[in-house]
Scaffold this motif. Structure first.
Motif, PDB file in Angstrom:
ATOM      1  N   GLN A   1     -22.834  20.967 -16.642  1.00 23.10           N
ATOM      2  CA  GLN A   1     -23.872  21.083 -17.680  1.00 23.10           C
ATOM      3  C   GLN A   1     -23.335  20.640 -19.039  1.00 23.10           C
ATOM      4  N   ARG A   2     -22.079  21.011 -19.337  1.00 24.21           N
ATOM      5  CA  ARG A   2     -21.487  20.581 -20.612  1.00 24.21           C
ATOM      6  C   ARG A   2     -21.336  19.064 -20.664  1.00 24.21           C
ATOM      7  N   LEU A   3     -20.908  18.465 -19.534  1.00 27.15           N
ATOM      8  CA  LEU A   3     -20.753  17.007 -19.500  1.00 27.15           C
ATOM      9  C   LEU A   3     -22.091  16.294 -19.636  1.00 27.15           C
ATOM     10  N   VAL A   4     -23.121  16.852 -19.042  1.00 27.77           N
ATOM     11  CA  VAL A   4     -24.452  16.252 -19.135  1.00 27.77           C
ATOM     12  C   VAL A   4     -24.990  16.400 -20.558  1.00 27.77           C
ATOM     13  N   GLN A   5     -24.716  17.536 -21.183  1.00 27.60           N
ATOM     14  CA  GLN A   5     -25.230  17.800 -22.524  1.00 27.60           C
ATOM     15  C   GLN A   5     -24.463  17.060 -23.614  1.00 27.60           C
ATOM     16  N   ALA A   6     -23.200  16.677 -23.365  1.00 29.55           N
ATOM     17  CA  ALA A   6     -22.358  16.058 -24.401  1.00 29.55           C
ATOM     18  C   ALA A   6     -22.986  14.791 -24.990  1.00 29.55           C
ATOM     19  N   PRO A   7     -23.444  13.822 -24.188  1.00 33.79           N
ATOM     20  CA  PRO A   7     -24.072  12.633 -24.797  1.00 33.79           C
ATOM     21  C   PRO A   7     -25.335  12.976 -25.580  1.00 33.79           C
ATOM     22  N   ARG A   8     -26.110  13.904 -25.079  1.00 34.25           N
ATOM     23  CA  ARG A   8     -27.335  14.312 -25.787  1.00 34.25           C
ATOM     24  C   ARG A   8     -26.991  14.933 -27.135  1.00 34.25           C
ATOM     25  N   GLN A   9     -25.943  15.780 -27.147  1.00 33.40           N
ATOM     26  CA  GLN A   9     -25.535  16.414 -28.394  1.00 33.40           C
ATOM     27  C   GLN A   9     -24.981  15.379 -29.372  1.00 33.40           C
ATOM     28  N   ALA A  10     -24.209  14.418 -28.855  1.00 33.35           N
ATOM     29  CA  ALA A  10     -23.665  13.361 -29.720  1.00 33.35           C
ATOM     30  C   ALA A  10     -24.801  12.534 -30.327  1.00 33.35           C
ATOM     31  N   TRP A  11     -25.795  12.201 -29.514  1.00 30.65           N
ATOM     32  CA  TRP A  11     -26.938  11.427 -30.008  1.00 30.65           C
ATOM     33  C   TRP A  11     -27.701  12.228 -31.063  1.00 30.65           C
ATOM     34  N   ALA A  12     -27.901  13.507 -30.816  1.00 33.35           N
ATOM     35  CA  ALA A  12     -28.613  14.358 -31.779  1.00 33.35           C
ATOM     36  C   ALA A  12     -27.817  14.468 -33.082  1.00 33.35           C
ATOM     37  N   TYR A  13     -26.513  14.612 -32.976  1.00 32.04           N
ATOM     38  CA  TYR A  13     -25.667  14.692 -34.161  1.00 32.04           C
ATOM     39  C   TYR A  13     -25.722  13.374 -34.954  1.00 32.04           C
ATOM     40  N   SER A  14     -25.669  12.253 -34.243  1.00 27.96           N
ATOM     41  CA  SER A  14     -25.736  10.942 -34.903  1.00 27.96           C
ATOM     42  C   SER A  14     -27.062  10.759 -35.632  1.00 27.96           C
ATOM     43  N   LYS A  15     -28.152  11.109 -34.988  1.00 27.14           N
ATOM     44  CA  LYS A  15     -29.468  10.989 -35.617  1.00 27.14           C
ATOM     45  C   LYS A  15     -29.554  11.867 -36.856  1.00 27.14           C
ATOM     46  N   GLU A  16     -29.027  13.061 -36.765  1.00 27.78           N
ATOM     47  CA  GLU A  16     -29.063  13.989 -37.902  1.00 27.78           C
ATOM     48  C   GLU A  16     -28.219  13.446 -39.061  1.00 27.78           C
ATOM     49  N   THR A  17     -27.030  12.907 -38.742  1.00 28.96           N
ATOM     50  CA  THR A  17     -26.142  12.375 -39.771  1.00 28.96           C
ATOM     51  C   THR A  17     -26.760  11.157 -40.450  1.00 28.96           C
ATOM     52  N   VAL A  18     -27.346  10.251 -39.673  1.00 27.58           N
ATOM     53  CA  VAL A  18     -27.963   9.049 -40.238  1.00 27.58           C
ATOM     54  C   VAL A  18     -29.143   9.434 -41.115  1.00 27.58           C
ATOM     55  N   SER A  19     -29.955  10.394 -40.692  1.00 28.80           N
ATOM     56  CA  SER A  19     -31.117  10.772 -41.501  1.00 28.80           C
ATOM     57  C   SER A  19     -30.707  11.550 -42.755  1.00 28.80           C
ATOM     58  N   SER A  20     -29.610  12.270 -42.726  1.00 28.79           N
ATOM     59  CA  SER A  20     -29.191  13.004 -43.925  1.00 28.79           C
ATOM     60  C   SER A  20     -28.350  12.137 -44.868  1.00 28.79           C
ATOM     61  N   HIS A  21     -27.673  11.105 -44.370  1.00 35.41           N
ATOM     62  CA  HIS A  21     -26.835  10.210 -45.189  1.00 35.41           C
ATOM     63  C   HIS A  21     -27.085   8.749 -44.782  1.00 35.41           C
ATOM     64  N   PRO A  22     -28.247   8.204 -45.079  1.00 38.32           N
ATOM     65  CA  PRO A  22     -28.577   6.854 -44.606  1.00 38.32           C
ATOM     66  C   PRO A  22     -27.705   5.745 -45.201  1.00 38.32           C
ATOM     67  N   VAL A  23     -27.331   5.834 -46.472  1.00 31.47           N
ATOM     68  CA  VAL A  23     -26.532   4.786 -47.108  1.00 31.47           C
ATOM     69  C   VAL A  23     -25.136   4.744 -46.495  1.00 31.47           C
ATOM     70  N   GLN A  24     -24.544   5.905 -46.308  1.00 35.19           N
ATOM     71  CA  GLN A  24     -23.211   5.966 -45.697  1.00 35.19           C
ATOM     72  C   GLN A  24     -23.251   5.435 -44.271  1.00 35.19           C
ATOM     73  N   ALA A  25     -24.303   5.737 -43.531  1.00 41.80           N
ATOM     74  CA  ALA A  25     -24.426   5.274 -42.147  1.00 41.80           C
ATOM     75  C   ALA A  25     -24.505   3.759 -42.089  1.00 41.80           C
ATOM     76  N   VAL A  26     -25.256   3.141 -43.018  1.00 48.84           N
ATOM     77  CA  VAL A  26     -25.365   1.683 -43.051  1.00 48.84           C
ATOM     78  C   VAL A  26     -24.015   1.076 -43.433  1.00 48.84           C
ATOM     79  N   ALA A  27     -23.317   1.682 -44.395  1.00 51.10           N
ATOM     80  CA  ALA A  27     -22.016   1.167 -44.834  1.00 51.10           C
ATOM     81  C   ALA A  27     -20.996   1.214 -43.697  1.00 51.10           C
ATOM     82  N   VAL A  28     -20.984   2.311 -42.968  1.00 49.66           N
ATOM     83  CA  VAL A  28     -20.051   2.443 -41.832  1.00 49.66           C
ATOM     84  C   VAL A  28     -20.405   1.428 -40.751  1.00 49.66           C
TER      85      VAL A  28
END
Length: 134
Positions: free
Chosen positions: A85-112
Motif C-alpha cells: 500500500q505504501r509503494l502504491v501510494q508513494a507516486p500518488r503522494q509525490a504527484w500531489a506534493y508536486s502539484k501543491e508545490t507548483v500551485s503555491s510557488h509557480p515562479v520557482q517551479a518554472v525556474a527549476v
C-alpha cells in the motif's frame, strides 16, 4: 486396586519374562497361558493408553506448531500488504506534493524546470558531439 502406569508396566514386563522363561517347559503351559493372556490384555490396555497419550501429545504439539506458523504467516501477510500500500501510494503522494508545490510557488517551479531543461540539453548535446567527432 488402582495401579500406576509404572506398576502396570512392571507387571506386564514380569508376565512377559515369566512366559519367556517358562515357554521352553511344556509342563508349565497352563499357568503361563493364563498369565500370558492377562499380560496381553494388560499390555494392550497399557500400550493403547500409552500410545493414545503419545498421539495426543504429538497432535497437540503439531497443532501448536501449525498455529504458531499460521500466526507468523498472518503477520507477514499484513506487513506485505502495508508495504505494498505504501509503494502504491508513494507516486500518488509525490504527484500531489508536486502539484501543491507548483500551485503555491509557480515562479520557482518554472525556474527549476527551465534550469533542468538546460542541464539536460547540455548533457545530451555534449554526448552527441563527442560521438560525432569519434
Amino acid at each position: 486396586m488402582d495401579k500406576s502406569p509404572a506398576n502396570q508396566a512392571a507387571d506386564v514386563a514380569g508376565i512377559k519374562a515369566t512366559f519367556s522363561l517358562d515357554s521352553g517347559h511344556p509342563g508349565l503351559g497352563g499357568n503361563t497361558v493364563t498369565n500370558l493372556g492377562e499380560g496381553h490384555v494388560e499390555l494392550d490396555h497399557a500400550g493403547s493408553e500409552s500410545a493414545r497419550r503419545a498421539v495426543d501429545r504429538a497432535s497437540m504439539t503439531a497443532h501448536h506448531a501449525v498455529d504458531k506458523l499460521a500466526g507468523r504467516a498472518s503477520r507477514l501477510a499484513t506487513q506485505i500488504d502495508e508495504k505494498t500500500q505504501r509503494l502504491v501510494q508513494a507516486p500518488r503522494q509525490a504527484w500531489a506534493y508536486s502539484k501543491e508545490t507548483v500551485s503555491s510557488h509557480p515562479v520557482q517551479a518554472v525556474a527549476v524546470s527551465v534550469a533542468a531543461g538546460f542541464v539536460l540539453g547540455w548533457l545530451v548535446s555534449g554526448r552527441l558531439t563527442r560521438h560525432r567527432s569519434d
